[in-house]
Design a protein around this motif. Structure first.
Motif, mmCIF file in Angstrom:
data_model
loop_
_atom_site.group_PDB
_atom_site.id
_atom_site.type_symbol
_atom_site.label_atom_id
_atom_site.label_comp_id
_atom_site.label_asym_id
_atom_site.label_seq_id
_atom_site.Cartn_x
_atom_site.Cartn_y
_atom_site.Cartn_z
ATOM 1 N N PHE A 1 -43.224 -26.715 -11.461
ATOM 2 C CA PHE A 1 -43.416 -25.789 -10.222
ATOM 3 C C PHE A 1 -41.928 -25.454 -9.810
ATOM 4 C CE2 PHE A 1 -43.240 -25.618 -5.659
ATOM 5 C CZ PHE A 1 -44.023 -24.416 -5.520
ATOM 6 N N VAL A 2 -41.026 -26.278 -9.908
ATOM 7 C CA VAL A 2 -39.604 -25.900 -9.321
ATOM 8 C C VAL A 2 -38.868 -25.017 -10.172
ATOM 9 C CG1 VAL A 2 -37.232 -27.190 -9.038
ATOM 10 C CG2 VAL A 2 -39.235 -28.233 -8.309
ATOM 11 N N ALA A 3 -39.089 -25.320 -11.573
ATOM 12 C CA ALA A 3 -38.477 -24.050 -12.501
ATOM 13 C C ALA A 3 -38.845 -22.705 -12.389
ATOM 14 C CB ALA A 3 -38.785 -24.798 -14.053
ATOM 15 N N SER A 4 -40.206 -22.824 -12.241
ATOM 16 C CA SER A 4 -40.925 -21.419 -12.328
ATOM 17 C C SER A 4 -40.505 -20.725 -10.629
ATOM 18 C CB SER A 4 -42.347 -21.477 -12.178
ATOM 19 O OG SER A 4 -43.021 -21.824 -13.306
ATOM 20 N N THR A 5 -40.455 -21.745 -9.785
ATOM 21 C CA THR A 5 -39.887 -21.024 -8.221
ATOM 22 C C THR A 5 -38.474 -20.617 -8.645
ATOM 23 O OG1 THR A 5 -41.474 -22.537 -7.485
ATOM 24 C CG2 THR A 5 -39.629 -21.562 -5.910
ATOM 25 N N LEU A 6 -37.653 -21.460 -9.208
ATOM 26 C CA LEU A 6 -36.294 -20.945 -9.316
ATOM 27 C C LEU A 6 -36.188 -19.776 -10.191
ATOM 28 C CD1 LEU A 6 -34.372 -24.309 -10.272
ATOM 29 C CD2 LEU A 6 -33.827 -22.700 -8.264
ATOM 30 N N ALA A 7 -37.025 -19.633 -10.953
ATOM 31 C CA ALA A 7 -36.803 -18.251 -11.805
ATOM 32 C C ALA A 7 -36.914 -17.284 -11.004
ATOM 33 C CB ALA A 7 -37.982 -18.495 -12.825
ATOM 34 N N TYR A 8 -37.679 -17.162 -9.830
ATOM 35 C CA TYR A 8 -37.804 -15.833 -8.903
ATOM 36 C C TYR A 8 -36.505 -15.803 -8.147
ATOM 37 C CZ TYR A 8 -42.684 -14.395 -9.917
ATOM 38 O OH TYR A 8 -43.707 -13.871 -10.459
ATOM 39 N N PHE B 1 -37.176 -17.644 0.159
ATOM 40 C CA PHE B 1 -38.161 -18.610 0.331
ATOM 41 C C PHE B 1 -38.373 -19.523 -0.942
ATOM 42 C CE2 PHE B 1 -39.457 -15.829 3.775
ATOM 43 C CZ PHE B 1 -40.172 -16.780 4.441
ATOM 44 N N GLY B 2 -38.097 -18.828 -2.079
ATOM 45 C CA GLY B 2 -37.983 -19.768 -3.520
ATOM 46 C C GLY B 2 -36.882 -21.076 -3.124
ATOM 47 N N ILE B 3 -35.834 -20.717 -2.560
ATOM 48 C CA ILE B 3 -34.973 -21.894 -2.272
ATOM 49 C C ILE B 3 -35.567 -22.830 -1.329
ATOM 50 C CG2 ILE B 3 -32.845 -22.525 -1.334
ATOM 51 C CD1 ILE B 3 -31.658 -19.841 -2.494
ATOM 52 N N MET B 4 -36.286 -22.349 -0.233
ATOM 53 C CA MET B 4 -37.008 -23.252 0.654
ATOM 54 C C MET B 4 -37.908 -24.183 0.019
ATOM 55 S SD MET B 4 -37.363 -20.477 3.548
ATOM 56 C CE MET B 4 -38.494 -21.391 4.627
ATOM 57 N N LEU B 5 -38.786 -23.685 -0.971
ATOM 58 C CA LEU B 5 -39.719 -24.056 -2.048
ATOM 59 C C LEU B 5 -39.064 -25.583 -2.759
ATOM 60 C CD1 LEU B 5 -42.224 -21.484 -2.568
ATOM 61 C CD2 LEU B 5 -42.638 -23.384 -1.067
ATOM 62 N N VAL B 6 -37.945 -24.921 -3.260
ATOM 63 C CA VAL B 6 -37.414 -25.845 -4.094
ATOM 64 C C VAL B 6 -36.847 -26.984 -3.645
ATOM 65 C CG1 VAL B 6 -35.208 -25.924 -5.653
ATOM 66 C CG2 VAL B 6 -36.919 -24.003 -5.975
ATOM 67 N N ALA B 7 -36.182 -26.787 -2.416
ATOM 68 C CA ALA B 7 -35.594 -27.841 -1.425
ATOM 69 C C ALA B 7 -36.651 -28.844 -0.889
ATOM 70 C CB ALA B 7 -34.836 -27.224 -0.380
ATOM 71 N N ALA B 8 -37.690 -28.277 -0.641
ATOM 72 C CA ALA B 8 -38.770 -29.297 -0.344
ATOM 73 C C ALA B 8 -39.341 -30.177 -1.625
ATOM 74 C CB ALA B 8 -39.974 -28.555 0.128
ATOM 75 N N SER B 9 -39.469 -29.509 -2.548
ATOM 76 C CA SER B 9 -40.007 -30.403 -3.910
ATOM 77 C C SER B 9 -39.001 -31.442 -4.302
ATOM 78 C CB SER B 9 -40.046 -29.409 -5.214
ATOM 79 O OG SER B 9 -41.330 -28.194 -4.401
ATOM 80 N N LEU B 10 -37.581 -30.873 -4.140
ATOM 81 C CA LEU B 10 -36.538 -31.921 -4.675
ATOM 82 C C LEU B 10 -36.540 -32.974 -3.784
ATOM 83 C CD1 LEU B 10 -33.720 -29.385 -6.073
ATOM 84 C CD2 LEU B 10 -35.508 -30.730 -7.167
ATOM 85 N N GLY B 11 -36.519 -32.812 -2.425
ATOM 86 C CA GLY B 11 -36.581 -33.790 -1.167
ATOM 87 C C GLY B 11 -37.756 -34.826 -1.792
ATOM 88 N N GLY B 12 -38.782 -34.264 -1.805
ATOM 89 C CA GLY B 12 -40.036 -35.115 -2.301
ATOM 90 C C GLY B 12 -39.741 -35.796 -3.299
ATOM 91 N N MET B 13 -39.299 -35.206 -4.641
ATOM 92 C CA MET B 13 -39.002 -35.983 -5.619
ATOM 93 C C MET B 13 -38.184 -37.151 -5.608
ATOM 94 S SD MET B 13 -37.191 -34.853 -9.395
ATOM 95 C CE MET B 13 -35.437 -35.410 -8.770
ATOM 96 N N LEU B 14 -36.836 -37.108 -4.820
ATOM 97 C CA LEU B 14 -36.011 -38.026 -4.519
ATOM 98 C C LEU B 14 -36.883 -39.285 -3.950
ATOM 99 C CD1 LEU B 14 -33.084 -36.026 -3.535
ATOM 100 C CD2 LEU B 14 -33.188 -37.292 -5.681
ATOM 101 N N THR B 15 -37.666 -38.994 -3.076
ATOM 102 C CA THR B 15 -38.420 -40.029 -2.042
ATOM 103 C C THR B 15 -39.361 -40.750 -3.278
ATOM 104 O OG1 THR B 15 -38.490 -38.750 -0.379
ATOM 105 C CG2 THR B 15 -40.107 -40.439 -0.350
ATOM 106 N N TRP B 16 -39.844 -39.880 -4.327
ATOM 107 C CA TRP B 16 -40.739 -40.791 -4.970
ATOM 108 C C TRP B 16 -40.023 -41.648 -5.823
ATOM 109 C CZ3 TRP B 16 -45.902 -41.847 -6.184
ATOM 110 C CH2 TRP B 16 -46.753 -41.271 -5.155
ATOM 111 N N LEU B 17 -38.971 -41.256 -6.375
ATOM 112 C CA LEU B 17 -37.915 -42.053 -7.360
ATOM 113 C C LEU B 17 -37.547 -43.280 -6.693
ATOM 114 C CD1 LEU B 17 -35.483 -39.232 -8.772
ATOM 115 C CD2 LEU B 17 -37.061 -40.589 -9.864
ATOM 116 N N ALA B 18 -37.427 -43.353 -5.429
ATOM 117 C CA ALA B 18 -37.086 -44.525 -4.663
ATOM 118 C C ALA B 18 -38.302 -45.557 -4.421
ATOM 119 C CB ALA B 18 -36.259 -44.382 -3.350
#
Length: 486
Positions: A120-127, A301-318
């Motif tokens: 999802f992050v990759a497709s969002t970044l594509a835009y 808005f793409g950057i906003m969506l990516v930022a949220a997804s990356l923050g969530g990913m870091l939380t799950w990693l920990a």
């Protein structure tokens, strides 16, 4: 499933009775409802359901009744009586090996969750860069690999503030974009534009295409998963018996609105046959902004969506990796190599080993011609593995109510056996139906689909933990205060 504020399983939960919580730590049931909403709600699943237009309302409400509600109330009782999360619940209710299976599956589902999230992050970044990249499997695989390993590097350094970033992501990457999408979507219709998907009462139910039509609901189980994480806060309510159900019903309403309204907005704007399951949110933003001559907002808005997804990913990693580590050190379920900590106290070897597997899975995006197909397959595998956790949890809850009826609980779920029966049946049905290709894959080989999903879900969810358990050695068990550094 969102990834906000997810604590590590195995970490003692605040789960005592009312008197165990200092008065200064009380939280209101409205605050708990907001916390629950932030940990579950996400825009990522909206394109998947937008394909079905108005029927997405039905497809969201059914899993909410038969899965979200039982999961919320049952996990609240367990959390209010037994600290330590799903491992302790299942260990006390069934057995320690089954407890290990539960905490393993909670960790293992992330192995397939990361590729789908980062797809999802990759497709969002594509835009943000070049929309044509959204359909490129090579681009998607490259983003998954680079972003995941960057996340491992950040997490291994014990960076603080990651949870705060994930919490802010609810507002930045979910509430604001979701509200803008819905409001502009309504303005779009108000201007006389015709909805891309018909919005008549005859479209309230999804078209029936045989058993494969039921697969639609499976992915929504994953959207609602994680409620057992929030149940640990039940002991912080002044009157859990009355306040927790109110918090859960309010959260259910808010979650349903966040899931349903953006999905409908996308269905109004983007025709189903043009919708990408990974880039559908950005397709909708791009289309609606174009209608208002404001396409310059799309990359923002793409950057906003990516930022949220990356923050969530870091939380799950920990999170899940630490829970698995704690249990493995106490019971000797994993070899010493995977139990090592770096100087920041992070289970780096687990993250690196997981990264190797994630990298291999990411290649699926490069090898499977249709990026949306790869996204769906990985989402289903993630759901399958996580459903094993819920099957064990419902069985454990019934056994604990029967075998330890006098054990002190801060909250007792009403009609617990019935709730567990509904939740177990729904989870089992979803797990079994997940092996059937959905109607969108009618042109592919059902056998290939079954082998990919079955191999991923059963292999990682059952075979791997079974081998760890059977091959374990006494030397794998470490004292709680024994330090092993990488």
């Amino acid at each position: 499933m969102s990834t906000m504020d997810v604590p590590a399983e195995g970490v003692p939960a605040q789960a005592g009775a009312r008197r165990a919580v200092p008065a200064t730590h009380w939280i209101s049931w409205i605050a708990l409802a907001m916390m629950t909403t932030s940990s579950v709600a996400s825009l990522r699943a909206a394109p998947t359901m937008a394909v079905y237009g108005l029927a997405c309302v039905f497809l969201y409400i059914v899993p909410a009744i038969v899965f979200l509600l039982p999961t919320s109330l049952v996990s609240a009782e367990l959390a209010s009586g037994w600290k330590g999360g799903v491992y302790n619940w299942v260990s006390e209710g069934i057995s320690k090996p089954m407890g290990f299976l539960a905490v393993w599956c909670q960790f293992a589902m992330t192995i397939f969750y990361y590729p789908s999230l980062l797809g999802f992050v990759a497709s969002t970044l594509a835009y943000v860069i070049n929309p044509e990249l959204a359909s490129s499997g090579v681009w998607t695989a490259a983003v998954i690999v680079v972003v995941y390993w960057t996340g491992v590097w950040v997490s291994s350094r014990g960076t603080s503030g990651v949870a705060g970033l994930a919490s802010a992501g609810l507002i930045i990457g979910t509430l604001i974009p979701g509200a803008v999408l819905v409001i502009l979507g309504m303005v779009f219709l108000g201007q006389g534009n015709e909805s891309a998907a018909p919005m008549t009462t005859s479209n309230l139910l999804p078209a029936w295409a045989g058993l494969s039509s039921l697969v639609l609901i499976v992915n929504n189980f994953l959207s609602y998963s994680g409620m057992e994480m929030n149940a640990v806060h039940v002991g912080s309510l002044k009157n859990p018996g009355k306040e927790f159900p109110k918090a859960m019903f309010l959260a259910m309403g808010m979650v349903l609105l966040i899931f349903i309204l953006p999905a409908l907005a996308i269905a109004w704007i983007v025709p189903a046959d043009e919708l990408s399951l990974t880039a559908g949110v950005m397709q909708a933003f791009d289309a609606v902004f174009a209608n208002f001559n404001a396409q310059w907002l799309t990359p923002i808005f793409g950057i906003m969506l990516v930022a949220a997804s990356l923050g969530g990913m870091l939380t799950w990693l920990a999170g899940p990796s630490k829970g698995l580590l704690m249990i493995s050190r106490q019971e000797g379920y994993l070899p010493p190599f995977l139990q090592k900590l770096n100087k920041h106290g992070v289970p780096q070897n687990i993250l690196v080993t997981q990264g190797v597997v994630t990298t291999f899975i990411a290649l699926g995006y490069a090898l499977i011609p249709d990026v949306s197909s790869a996204y769906w397959i990985f989402s289903v595998i993630t759901t399958q593995v996580y459903l094993i956790v819920y099957l064990l949890m419902f069985v454990a809850a019934v056994r604990l109510r029967r075998n330890q009826p006098d054990h002190e609980r801060g909250y007792r779920a009403p009609m617990l056996v019935g709730l567990c029966g509904v939740g177990f049946a729904a989870s089992l049905a979803a797990l079994l139906i997940g092996f059937v290709p959905p109607s969108q894959f009618s042109g592919g080989s059902p056998l290939v689909y079954f082998l990919i999903v079955g191999g991923g879900a059963l292999g990682l969810g059952l075979v791997v933990p079974f081998l760890f358990y059977k091959l374990r050695k006494p030397s794998w068990k470490l004292a709680e205060n024994e330090e092993v550094s990488a």
